[in-house]
Write an enzyme that holds these catalytic residues in place. Structure first.
Site, PDB file in Angstrom:
ATOM      1  N   HIS A   1       0.249   1.417 -51.570  1.00 43.72           N
ATOM      2  CA  HIS A   1       0.094   2.412 -50.508  1.00 43.72           C
ATOM      3  C   HIS A   1       1.368   2.587 -49.895  1.00 43.72           C
ATOM      4  O   HIS A   1       2.495   1.526 -50.024  1.00 43.72           O
ATOM      5  CB  HIS A   1      -0.840   1.745 -49.414  1.00 43.72           C
ATOM      6  CG  HIS A   1      -2.248   1.257 -49.814  1.00 43.72           C
ATOM      7  ND1 HIS A   1      -3.189   2.200 -49.788  1.00 43.72           N
ATOM      8  CD2 HIS A   1      -2.731   0.176 -50.248  1.00 43.72           C
ATOM      9  CE1 HIS A   1      -4.388   1.917 -50.165  1.00 43.72           C
ATOM     10  NE2 HIS A   1      -4.048   0.525 -50.596  1.00 43.72           N
TER      11      HIS A   1
ATOM     12  N   ASP B   1       5.225   8.120 -49.625  1.00 44.24           N
ATOM     13  CA  ASP B   1       4.382   9.025 -50.422  1.00 44.24           C
ATOM     14  C   ASP B   1       4.881  10.453 -50.578  1.00 44.24           C
ATOM     15  O   ASP B   1       4.728  10.851 -51.369  1.00 44.24           O
ATOM     16  CB  ASP B   1       3.111   9.123 -49.415  1.00 44.24           C
ATOM     17  CG  ASP B   1       2.111   7.834 -49.430  1.00 44.24           C
ATOM     18  OD1 ASP B   1       2.087   7.348 -50.633  1.00 44.24           O
ATOM     19  OD2 ASP B   1       1.308   7.891 -48.678  1.00 44.24           O
TER      20      ASP B   1
END
Length: 109
Positions: free
Chosen positions: A25, A55
């Site tokens: 993550h 991300d």
């Protein structure tokens, strides 16, 4: 023709090795890349950002840049390309700006 295709392979850290099958993550990408330690106030715990840094920038921006370069290479050479992107490596690359800009007064005040 398959020889003109551009393939994108994106992983959080790598496609092989001990972390290859582990889930990741944004916060993991930042921690593993070393960027998390540079975020926040001096002497305090790191302040995790929203998922923009690893991300979107480390993954998405590096993928988009890799695809653009692969298309340019294909146009010049006539060969397809494989773009292999890692969000950890992309975040680490983008984090070099944070590290190198610390001494120029940009982050004071």
């Amino acid at each position: 023709c398959a020889c003109l295709r551009v393939y994108l392979v994106m992983s959080w850290i790598c496609r092989a090795g001990p972390y290859a099958l582990m889930a990741g993550h944004d916060i993991n990408y930042l921690a593993v890349s070393g960027i998390l330690s540079m975020l926040g106030r001096h002497g305090e715990k790191p302040t995790p950002p929203i998922n923009l840094l690893a991300d979107f920038a480390g993954g998405g921006l590096m993928c988009a840049l890799g695809i653009a370069m692969a298309l340019l290479e294909r146009a010049q050479s006539g060969n397809g390309q494989v773009v292999d992107a890692s969000m950890v490596r992309g975040a680490a690359y983008l984090g070099t700006f944070l590290k190198t800009s610390q001494g120029i007064g940009l982050w004071t005040g």
